[in-house]
Every structure is written in C-alpha cells, then in structure tokens.
Scaffold this motif. Structure first.
Motif, PDB file in Angstrom:
ATOM      1  N   ALA A 326      42.455  71.767 -25.556  1.00 59.61           N
ATOM      2  CA  ALA A 326      41.144  71.121 -25.545  1.00 59.61           C
ATOM      3  C   ALA A 326      41.128  69.874 -24.678  1.00 59.61           C
ATOM      4  O   ALA A 326      40.069  69.463 -24.206  1.00 59.61           O
ATOM      5  CB  ALA A 326      40.730  70.766 -26.973  1.00 59.61           C
ATOM      6  N   THR A 329      39.761  69.559 -20.160  1.00 55.71           N
ATOM      7  CA  THR A 329      38.573  69.106 -19.431  1.00 55.71           C
ATOM      8  C   THR A 329      38.499  67.593 -19.398  1.00 55.71           C
ATOM      9  O   THR A 329      37.998  67.011 -18.433  1.00 55.71           O
ATOM     10  CB  THR A 329      37.286  69.668 -20.055  1.00 55.71           C
ATOM     11  OG1 THR A 329      37.355  69.518 -21.458  1.00 55.71           O
ATOM     12  CG2 THR A 329      37.117  71.117 -19.677  1.00 55.71           C
TER      13      THR A 329
ATOM     14  N   GLY C  25      32.484  68.810 -18.847  1.00 51.75           N
ATOM     15  CA  GLY C  25      33.722  68.921 -19.611  1.00 51.75           C
ATOM     16  C   GLY C  25      33.533  68.714 -21.098  1.00 51.75           C
ATOM     17  O   GLY C  25      34.432  69.012 -21.887  1.00 51.75           O
ATOM     18  N   PRO C  28      33.612  72.592 -23.131  1.00 49.20           N
ATOM     19  CA  PRO C  28      34.905  73.193 -23.463  1.00 49.20           C
ATOM     20  C   PRO C  28      35.720  72.325 -24.416  1.00 49.20           C
ATOM     21  O   PRO C  28      36.422  72.843 -25.287  1.00 49.20           O
ATOM     22  CB  PRO C  28      35.609  73.310 -22.104  1.00 49.20           C
ATOM     23  CG  PRO C  28      34.523  73.379 -21.127  1.00 49.20           C
ATOM     24  CD  PRO C  28      33.412  72.543 -21.669  1.00 49.20           C
ATOM     25  N   GLY C  31      34.365  73.095 -27.812  1.00 51.95           N
ATOM     26  CA  GLY C  31      34.606  74.484 -28.176  1.00 51.95           C
ATOM     27  C   GLY C  31      36.069  74.799 -28.411  1.00 51.95           C
ATOM     28  O   GLY C  31      36.434  75.445 -29.400  1.00 51.95           O
ATOM     29  N   GLN C  32      36.929  74.342 -27.508  1.00 46.98           N
ATOM     30  CA  GLN C  32      38.356  74.628 -27.680  1.00 46.98           C
ATOM     31  C   GLN C  32      38.912  73.912 -28.898  1.00 46.98           C
ATOM     32  O   GLN C  32      39.816  74.414 -29.573  1.00 46.98           O
ATOM     33  CB  GLN C  32      39.121  74.224 -26.415  1.00 46.98           C
ATOM     34  CG  GLN C  32      38.813  75.134 -25.248  1.00 46.98           C
ATOM     35  CD  GLN C  32      39.301  74.571 -23.937  1.00 46.98           C
ATOM     36  OE1 GLN C  32      39.591  73.375 -23.831  1.00 46.98           O
ATOM     37  NE2 GLN C  32      39.380  75.410 -22.927  1.00 46.98           N
ATOM     38  N   ALA C  61      40.103  80.231 -25.715  1.00 48.17           N
ATOM     39  CA  ALA C  61      40.033  78.910 -25.078  1.00 48.17           C
ATOM     40  C   ALA C  61      39.987  79.056 -23.568  1.00 48.17           C
ATOM     41  O   ALA C  61      39.280  78.303 -22.885  1.00 48.17           O
ATOM     42  CB  ALA C  61      41.234  78.067 -25.496  1.00 48.17           C
ATOM     43  N   ALA C  64      36.576  79.841 -22.580  1.00 49.70           N
ATOM     44  CA  ALA C  64      35.716  78.667 -22.737  1.00 49.70           C
ATOM     45  C   ALA C  64      35.938  77.661 -21.630  1.00 49.70           C
ATOM     46  O   ALA C  64      35.046  76.867 -21.324  1.00 49.70           O
ATOM     47  CB  ALA C  64      35.984  78.023 -24.097  1.00 49.70           C
ATOM     48  N   GLU C  65      37.109  77.702 -21.033  1.00 46.76           N
ATOM     49  CA  GLU C  65      37.442  76.720 -19.995  1.00 46.76           C
ATOM     50  C   GLU C  65      36.590  76.887 -18.762  1.00 46.76           C
ATOM     51  O   GLU C  65      36.408  75.960 -17.991  1.00 46.76           O
ATOM     52  CB  GLU C  65      38.933  76.896 -19.636  1.00 46.76           C
ATOM     53  CG  GLU C  65      39.481  75.874 -18.686  1.00 46.76           C
ATOM     54  CD  GLU C  65      39.769  74.566 -19.396  1.00 46.76           C
ATOM     55  OE1 GLU C  65      39.649  74.538 -20.629  1.00 46.76           O
ATOM     56  OE2 GLU C  65      40.091  73.589 -18.718  1.00 46.76           O
ATOM     57  N   THR C  66      36.065  78.133 -18.575  1.00 47.73           N
ATOM     58  CA  THR C  66      35.441  78.449 -17.291  1.00 47.73           C
ATOM     59  C   THR C  66      34.352  77.467 -16.874  1.00 47.73           C
ATOM     60  O   THR C  66      34.348  76.999 -15.736  1.00 47.73           O
ATOM     61  CB  THR C  66      34.854  79.869 -17.302  1.00 47.73           C
ATOM     62  OG1 THR C  66      34.089  80.033 -18.502  1.00 47.73           O
ATOM     63  CG2 THR C  66      35.948  80.910 -17.248  1.00 47.73           C
ATOM     64  N   THR C  67      33.439  77.143 -17.775  1.00 46.25           N
ATOM     65  CA  THR C  67      32.372  76.237 -17.325  1.00 46.25           C
ATOM     66  C   THR C  67      32.927  74.878 -16.948  1.00 46.25           C
ATOM     67  O   THR C  67      32.430  74.229 -16.023  1.00 46.25           O
ATOM     68  CB  THR C  67      31.298  76.052 -18.410  1.00 46.25           C
ATOM     69  OG1 THR C  67      31.928  75.769 -19.643  1.00 46.25           O
ATOM     70  CG2 THR C  67      30.436  77.274 -18.509  1.00 46.25           C
ATOM     71  N   GLY C  68      33.973  74.446 -17.633  1.00 44.78           N
ATOM     72  CA  GLY C  68      34.596  73.184 -17.251  1.00 44.78           C
ATOM     73  C   GLY C  68      35.155  73.272 -15.846  1.00 44.78           C
ATOM     74  O   GLY C  68      35.065  72.323 -15.052  1.00 44.78           O
TER      75      GLY C  68
END
Lengths: 350, 132, 88
Positions: A326, A329, C25, C28, C31-32, C61, C64-68
């Motif tokens: 997490a 980002t 950022g 994600p 979400g993560q 995860a 979910a990272e993709t948009t970041g």
C-alpha cells in the motif's frame, strides 16, 4: 508575448499592496482553511455518541462504564479542533507575521501555508471519535475488561494525534519562526515553497483516520478477549507506526522546503521553479491514501490477533506485507516531489 | 444521578493539581508571569466548563435513539467549539491575558486524561514490553 | 520578475500538473490497505490458507495499483518527455 504576462501583472498587483494589508488578507484565507479541520471532531464525536446511544439502549445497566470511556475518548477527539481554532484565531486577531522582518509576499504565503497545514486535523478528529465509539461499545459488551480496553483506546488515540501535532509544528514555524522570509532569493519561489509545505502536510488526514481506526479495533479486540491485550496492543502500535510513514514523508518534504530549499538557488525561470515547488506539495497529498489504508490494515490485524493471539506471527506478516504494498503510491508521490525539487528536468527545456 | 460524576471529580482534581504545577513552573521560569497565569486560569476554567458540557451531552445522548444522538452530539460540539473560539478571541485581544497561557489551560485537561487514564497502569505496560 | 514567455508558462503548469496527477495515489493506497486488512483477517481465521490468501491479496493489490501507475506515467511524461512545448 503579452498574453502570458497576466501572471506577472497579477503578482505586481499583489505586491502593490502595503505589507500589512497583504499579510492580513492572506491570513484571513489561511484562517478559513485551518477551520476546515473543525469538521473532524464533529463527525467523530457524532459517531461516538451514536454508538453510545446504541449500547446504552442494548444494555442500560452497564452504561456507567461505557459512558465514562466515551467521555474520555470524546475529550481527546476535540483536540484537533482546538488546535485549528488556535491557529485560525491567532492569524485573525494576533497576527505574528506582520511584525516579522522579511518579504511580504513570502510572509503572506506562509499564512496560507499554515492554514493548509492545519487541514490535517480532520484525520485525528474522525479517527479518535471512531476509537471513542468502539471503546464505549467494547466497554458495554464486556464491563470487566472496560479498563483495559479504555487504556488501549486512549493509547491508540494519542498515537493518532501525531499527524495533528506535525501539522501544528509546521504551522507554528511558518507563523512565528519563519525561515523563508529572510532567505536571499526570488520571493515568488519562496512564497510557493511556503504554500507547498502546507499542502504536503494535508497528507496527515490519512494516518489520523487510519490510526484512530486501529485504536478503535484494538479497544474492541481487548473487550472481546482481554488476555490478548498484549498482542493486540503490540500489533496496533506496530501497524500504526507503519501508517505514520506517509505523514513522516510529508513532514520531511515540508521541512526541506522550509529549511533547505533547493529551488531558490537554482538558475532558471522563476515561474517554473515556483510551480515546481507547488507541484511537489500537491504530489505529497497522495500520502492520504496509504495512511488510511495502512491504518485500516493495522485495525484488522489487531482484530485478528485479538481473536486468536497464537496466530500473531502469521497475521503480522500478512499485515506488514500488505501495508508495504500500500505504501507504493505514496512513494511514487515522494519520488515526483523529490524529482521536482532536486532534479528538476523542466529547467533545461526552456 | 449521573454516571460520570466520579469521573468528573477525578478529572477536575487532577486538572487543578496540574494547573498549579504549571503555574508554579511559570512563576519560577518566566519573567512576566502574570498574564500567563491569568491565561492559564482562564483556559483551565473554560476547559473544565467544556468538559462538563461534554459529559452532559454524552449522558443525554446515550439515552437517545442512535441517529438523534449523532445529530445532538455534533450540534453540541459546535456550540462548545464556539465557546473555545470566544475564549481564544478574548485572550488574544485582552492585553492582560497571554494567549499562550490560555492555550496551555485548554490543553491541560487532555493531558490529564491521558496521564490519568492511559499511562497510569504500570503493570500493563510492563507486560506489553516485557519480551521486546 | 522577468516577463514570462509562453514556453515558461507551459513548463510551469506542467510542474503543477505533475504534482496534481500524483493525487491519484490516494486511491490505491486506501484500496491496498483495505486488502491488507482483510488479508490479515483471513489469515487470522484460517492460517493454513496463508499462501493462497497472500497470493490473492497481492494479485488484487497489483490490479489496484494500475490507476496509481497511470498517474505516475502522466507525471513522468509531463516532466521528462513534455509533448506540449513542441506544440508551441
């Protein structure tokens, strides 16, 4: 090209005001921004009161303990609101910036930076309110363990206050011991740095809410299973410490901008350097996400350890793994901020 | 009959003690301590008043239906917030009150809560950190 | 302050844009973290399934990272391969 000079014209217009007027005007904006944090404790205490009403309705005989817990928790939750109020009212009625030596644009921008920084107070307000509600609920469901669950709740709430304290420190530094106003260098860059420092601190909302959530879950876990209090406390503290990372990153960027400003000595177009400072500040706002998520993970980890203390090792391993993912980002945001500050690629393009 | 009476009295007691300690500290170390003392007294009084209001709010809210309790608690919070605002405003504007004293007074009660209830159980902390 | 050229304005706004892009950022991160929490809960309930749980968690995860990453790519393009100044 005259159409781009609107910005220069705007800055010159601002500079045409006398020092006191400019600073006071921007301080009014800063005060308003700081007051945004007042929402946090309102939401948090409302939540706590709702839970308190519910558990008292379910179990009126044991209500004394749970009301005590809720009162203490709610008392802590108010702190962020008070701190914001202090900054806002000082900016309005006892403004320290007008008496400082230094460039007026930078001092005025510092007022905005201070206000922006205090917005982070929403986080702890909500988080600590959640913790108070959960502590009250745990106390009602298991009155014998009430003291332990209250202790854990307050401990976790104290941890959740950290982001608010970081923000307060930055705001007070900008207001009373302003490092930027007297630096040699272009005022626009320094002013943008002051605002960026405030923007970066907004990330404190994330850890504030997350750590409060962890505190609430820990109180609940101790209530359900008092023997697990050791494990639950340790996991809560560990998870909360990890959740604080984004807040620490933001603090580092803010302090760099204030005390070791790399942009002000660079050769290059002023407006690009100023915009880079602002961009770095915006990029750090991404810290809200990891702060919240990692705090949620800490809470769930604490809950799991509370239910089955023997599994502490596995649960903690999974939790830390997930929290590390997490953080990515948040690190991206930090990288972009550092690139903008220390390895600015845009200056050569000019 | 109020559930929180014991708690309130306990908190008041410790707050007054801590306020006296703080006042003593100020008298010894700060030159111009009179405005600070005024501020400290002012802040402590108001913090105590607000704590009492908070206690009353929570006791009443616990008796209500949950949704009503939320709205009630939030609205009373804003009333208390306004009181803090007025207090701080007066402290800033009045020459004979130093606002820092008021701030210390206001925050004192939070410190009391933490010291008295979160950090008072030595055996608990020994147990937690025993093996680490 | 020296008069601002069009080029300088574009580059300045690119810097701000890069910073704003990173705000993506937040998603994600939340979400993560949520996935991490649920993963910890799952392991708490069934430690034998730890391998599967962790694998699923990391898979989710990563998605979910993709948009970041989109945000990061846009920021990096604005900074290092700025297409806008050539249009000027």
């Amino acid at each position: 090209m005259e159409y781009t000079d609107f910005f220069t014209a705007f800055i010159n217009w601002l500079l045409s005001f006398d020092k006191k007027a400019l600073i006071l005007a921007f301080s009014a904006i800063g005060a308003g921004l700081a007051m945004i944090a007042g929402i946090g404790p309102g939401v948090g205490q409302g939540y706590a009161a709702g839970i308190g009403a519910e558990v008292t309705g379910d179990n009126p005989k044991e209500s004394k303990q749970s009301i005590m817990v809720m009162l203490l928790g709610a008392g802590i939750a108010e702190t962020s609101g008070i701190l914001s109020l202090v900054i806002a009212l000082i900016l309005l009625f006892g403004n320290p910036l007008i008496n400082l030596d230094g460039d007026k644009l930078v001092l005025a921008a510092s007022a905005i930076g201070a206000g922006l920084s205090m917005i982070a107070g929403i986080g702890p307000g909500i988080g600590q309110g959640y913790a108070a509600g959960k502590g009250c609920e745990a106390s009602s469901k298991n009155p014998e363990a009430s003291k332990s669950s209250m202790l854990v709740m307050l401990l976790g709430s104290a941890v959740a206050q950290t982001s608010g304290i970081f923000s307060l420190v930055i705001a007070l530094l900008l207001m009373y011991a302003n490092p930027l106003a007297t630096i040699e260098g272009h005022q626009l860059i320094l002013a943008a740095s002051a605002i960026a420092a405030g923007l970066a601190m907004i990330a404190g909302v994330g850890p504030g809410v997350g750590q409060g959530y962890a505190a609430g879950k820990a109180a609940e876990a101790v209530g359900i299973n008092p023997e697990s209090s050791r494990g639950a406390t340790l996991v809560m503290l560990l998870g909360s410490a990890i959740a604080q990372t984004s807040g620490v990153f933001s603090l580092v960027i803010a302090l760099l901008l204030m005390y070791a400003n790399p942009l002000v000595t660079l050769e290059g177009a002023t407006i690009i350097l100023a915009a880079s400072a602002l961009g770095a500040g915006f990029a750090m706002i991404s810290g809200i996400g990891p702060g919240l998520g990692q705090g949620y993970a800490a809470g769930k980890g604490t809950e799991a350890v509370g239910l089955r203390p023997r599994l502490q090792a596995e649960v903690v391993k999974t939790m830390i793994l997930g929290q590390a993912v997490a953080q990515t980002t948040g690190i991206y945001g930090l990288i972009i901020a550092l690139v903008l500050l220390f390895a600015n690629p845009l200056l050569q393009l000019l | 009959m109020s559930e929180t009476t014991d708690l309130k009295i306990n908190v008041y007691k410790y707050t007054i003690i801590l306020a006296c300690v703080a006042a003593g500290f100020l008298v010894f170390f700060i030159e111009d301590y009179v405005p600070l003392i005024y501020g400290l007294i002012f802040g402590t009084l108001i913090a105590t008043l607000n704590f009492t209001l908070l206690a009353n709010t929570i006791e009443r809210a616990a008796r209500m239906a949950p949704e009503k309790a939320k709205a009630y608690a939030t609205s009373r919070y804003f009333i208390r917030y306004t009181i803090y605002g007025v207090v701080l405003y007066i402290s800033i504007k009045a020459d004979y009150i130093n606002v820092i004293g008021t701030i210390i007074g206001l925050l004192l009660i939070k410190v009391v809560i933490l010291i008295r209830y979160a950090f008072n159980d030595k055996t608990y902390y020994k147990k937690i950190f025993r093996k680490k | 302050m020296e008069p601002i050229t069009g080029r300088a304005l574009i580059l300045a706004c690119s810097a701000i844009g890069a910073g704003l892009a990173m705000i993506a950022g937040i998603g994600p991160g939340i979400g993560q973290g949520f996935a991490a929490g649920k993963g910890a809960e799952g392991v708490g309930r069934q430690p034998e399934a730890q391998g599967d749980i962790i694998r699923t968690m990391l898979l989710g995860a990563a998605v979910a990272e993709t948009t970041g990453i989109y945000g990061l790519i846009v920021a990096l393009i604005l900074l290092f391969a700025n297409p806008l100044i050539n249009l000027l």
